[in-house]
Design an enzyme around this catalytic site. Structure first.
Site, mmCIF file in Angstrom:
data_model
loop_
_atom_site.group_PDB
_atom_site.id
_atom_site.type_symbol
_atom_site.label_atom_id
_atom_site.label_comp_id
_atom_site.label_asym_id
_atom_site.label_seq_id
_atom_site.Cartn_x
_atom_site.Cartn_y
_atom_site.Cartn_z
ATOM 1 N N ARG A 258 -22.772 -35.055 4.146
ATOM 2 C CA ARG A 258 -22.867 -34.775 2.716
ATOM 3 C C ARG A 258 -22.801 -33.289 2.384
ATOM 4 O O ARG A 258 -21.964 -32.848 1.611
ATOM 5 C CB ARG A 258 -24.211 -35.287 2.214
ATOM 6 C CG ARG A 258 -24.171 -36.021 0.943
ATOM 7 C CD ARG A 258 -25.315 -36.989 0.977
ATOM 8 N NE ARG A 258 -25.515 -37.452 2.341
ATOM 9 C CZ ARG A 258 -24.958 -38.528 2.844
ATOM 10 N NH1 ARG A 258 -24.195 -39.269 2.111
ATOM 11 N NH2 ARG A 258 -25.171 -38.883 4.088
ATOM 12 N N THR A 259 -23.703 -32.521 2.976
ATOM 13 C CA THR A 259 -23.821 -31.124 2.563
ATOM 14 C C THR A 259 -22.534 -30.360 2.893
ATOM 15 O O THR A 259 -22.013 -29.609 2.077
ATOM 16 C CB THR A 259 -25.046 -30.479 3.232
ATOM 17 O OG1 THR A 259 -26.167 -31.323 2.975
ATOM 18 C CG2 THR A 259 -25.331 -29.109 2.687
ATOM 19 N N HIS B 177 -34.363 -26.701 2.390
ATOM 20 C CA HIS B 177 -32.993 -27.134 2.079
ATOM 21 C C HIS B 177 -32.765 -26.898 0.582
ATOM 22 O O HIS B 177 -32.731 -27.830 -0.218
ATOM 23 C CB HIS B 177 -32.856 -28.617 2.435
ATOM 24 C CG HIS B 177 -31.457 -29.142 2.444
ATOM 25 N ND1 HIS B 177 -30.381 -28.437 1.955
ATOM 26 C CD2 HIS B 177 -30.963 -30.330 2.890
ATOM 27 C CE1 HIS B 177 -29.283 -29.171 2.102
ATOM 28 N NE2 HIS B 177 -29.612 -30.324 2.662
ATOM 29 N N LYS C 68 -20.797 -19.652 23.902
ATOM 30 C CA LYS C 68 -20.580 -18.633 24.946
ATOM 31 C C LYS C 68 -21.759 -17.677 25.018
ATOM 32 O O LYS C 68 -21.736 -16.705 25.762
ATOM 33 C CB LYS C 68 -19.310 -17.824 24.632
ATOM 34 C CG LYS C 68 -18.054 -18.645 24.567
ATOM 35 C CD LYS C 68 -16.867 -17.723 24.312
ATOM 36 C CE LYS C 68 -15.613 -18.509 23.967
ATOM 37 N NZ LYS C 68 -14.614 -17.661 23.321
ATOM 38 N N ARG D 114 -25.964 -24.085 8.123
ATOM 39 C CA ARG D 114 -27.006 -25.031 8.524
ATOM 40 C C ARG D 114 -27.307 -24.750 9.984
ATOM 41 O O ARG D 114 -26.390 -24.602 10.793
ATOM 42 C CB ARG D 114 -26.529 -26.474 8.351
ATOM 43 C CG ARG D 114 -27.484 -27.459 8.987
ATOM 44 C CD ARG D 114 -27.210 -28.872 8.614
ATOM 45 N NE ARG D 114 -27.580 -29.135 7.229
ATOM 46 C CZ ARG D 114 -27.591 -30.344 6.681
ATOM 47 N NH1 ARG D 114 -27.238 -31.387 7.403
ATOM 48 N NH2 ARG D 114 -27.944 -30.512 5.424
HETATM 49 C C1 NCD Z 1 -30.856 -34.203 4.119
HETATM 50 C C2 NCD Z 1 -30.974 -33.117 5.182
HETATM 51 O O1 NCD Z 1 -29.990 -32.783 5.830
HETATM 52 O O2 NCD Z 1 -32.076 -32.609 5.319
HETATM 53 N N1 NCD Z 1 -29.548 -34.619 3.905
HETATM 54 C C3 NCD Z 1 -28.760 -33.950 3.049
HETATM 55 O O3 NCD Z 1 -28.599 -32.764 3.121
HETATM 56 N N2 NCD Z 1 -28.231 -34.651 2.045
HETATM 57 C C4 NCD Z 1 -31.760 -35.328 4.322
HETATM 58 C C5 NCD Z 1 -31.746 -36.011 5.646
HETATM 59 O O4 NCD Z 1 -30.984 -35.685 6.551
HETATM 60 O O5 NCD Z 1 -32.545 -36.941 5.772
#
Ligand code: NCD
Length: 363
Positions: A51-52, A129, A80, A101
């Site tokens: 998703r993100t 997040h 590396k 991330r």
């Molecule tokens: C969330 C995350 O990555 O923390 N997902 C997201 O970004 N939509 C929630 C999850 O992974 O449960």
């Protein structure tokens, strides 16, 4: 607004501007098709994401910009042995913004020290997040009109759920929000979040049962048990599947309830909830893309700025959190913040402890 590490650092003024832009984009997306033409987003995903990652890429493309980067750290120089500092220094000389991330807590804050362009935290381990919170807030404001005067139930993995931590911290800015934190003892909110809520006089009740609280809620925010963050598989197995929202349990809920979830869901919301008009989790994902467009557009207007020298760290103390970024990137200056209960790590918010530095050998 330069780096987006912890959304609660945004002033209400900055958030209102961002929400206004998000709303304009939702209402007239075609008007923004060229607004970031020529801009490049560096997208560094050291942890799996659907998703993100897709949401950020689509958001950038819908603004007319482009995206480069990786979604598998094994295909980057990290495999590396490259430091985060070097990767960020290099990528920030190619891109106009970076979204990252990373499994280490505090990684985005660390990256921002070495970046000449804005860094957006797309999730740092079980810590924060912030852009999911933008998606959540857009959903609440578009559907309810306001985030004031509401009872919100947050259910599931409140310990490792970074979306939960970001959302709670951000909702502190609103009036008369009552929290029902629904989790077994093993997955209760971390101590630093509890401390934050107490320090800010937030109203919260920690409970373990979902059904008894459903009828009073205006928002129910379900979350998945974060399997990948457990150190023991047996512990995960003993907690998985403890909550499952289904159509029957929603019978006594308010007609205007919002059922939210950051997704992906596993088994905590049954399929029979999907057709209920109160289920807004797929809309929430779409709102997230628009909120990211607004964020990228705002940050793409920031000038390139050569990072200064990293600040001097505090000597003689270290972070107690084994998942903190300072454990894998040992050159980072040890930065701390004061809180009511003592000194905490400025990267991951966990307590620091003092240690005796080895005596320098005399030459
Ligand atoms: C969330 C995350 O990555 O923390 N997902 C997201 O970004 N939509 C929630 C999850 O992974 O449960």
């Amino acid at each position: 607004m330069r780096n987006i590490n912890d959304l609660s650092e945004l002033t209400m003024e900055e958030f209102r501007e961002l929400y206004k832009l998000t709303s304009n984009i939702i209402d007239r997306p075609e008007g923004y098709a060229d607004s970031a033409r020529g801009k490049v987003l560096g997208s560094l995903f050291y942890e799996p994401s659907t998703r993100t990652n897709l949401s950020f890429s689509t958001a950038m493309m819908r603004l007319g910009g482009s995206v480069m980067g990786f979604s598998d750290p094994n295909s980057s120089s990290t495999s590396k042995g490259e430091t985060l500092k070097d990767t960020i220094t290099m990528v920030s000389s190619y891109a106009d913004m970076i979204v990252m991330r990373n499994p280490r807590e505090g990684a985005a804050k660390a990256a921002a020290l070495y970046s000449s362009v804005p860094v957006i935290n797309a999730g740092d381990g079980g810590h924060l997040h912030p852009t999911q919170t933008l998606a959540d807030m857009t959903t609440i404001l578009r559907r309810r009109g306001s985030a004031n005067h509401m009872k919100i139930g947050i259910c599931g993995d409140l310990k490792y759920g970074r979306t939960v931590h970001s959302l709670i911290k951000f909702l502190q800015k609103f009036e008369d929000v009552q929290f029902y934190l629904i989790a077994p003892r093993e997955l209760a909110i971390p101590e630093y979040i509890r401390r934050f809520m107490v320090e800010h006089g937030m109203q919260f009740y920690e409970v373990s049962g979902l059904e008894p609280v459903i009828p009073m809620l205006d928002v129910l925010y379900m979350t998945r048990i974060q399997k990948e963050r457990f150190t023991s598989e047996a512990e995960y197995n003993s907690l998985k599947g403890i909550y499952c929202l289904n159509a029957r349990k929603l019978r006594d809920a308010k007609p205007e309830l919002l059922v939210m979830h950051p997704l992906p869901r596993v088994d905590e919301i049954a399929q029979d909830v999907d057709d209920d008009p109160r289920a807004v989790y797929f809309d929430q994902a779409r709102y997230g893309m628009y909120a990211r467009m607004a964020l990228l557009l705002t940050l793409s207007r920031q000038p390139y700025r050569k990072p200064g020298k990293a600040p001097e760290g505090v000597h003689g103390c270290r972070c107690t959190n084994p998942k903190c970024v300072t454990k894998t990137e040992p050159y980072l200056p040890m930065l701390t913040v004061h809180s009511a209960e003592g000194e905490c790590c400025a990267y991951c918010d966990k307590p620091v402890d003092a240690y005796d530095e080895p005596l320098q050998e005399e030459e």
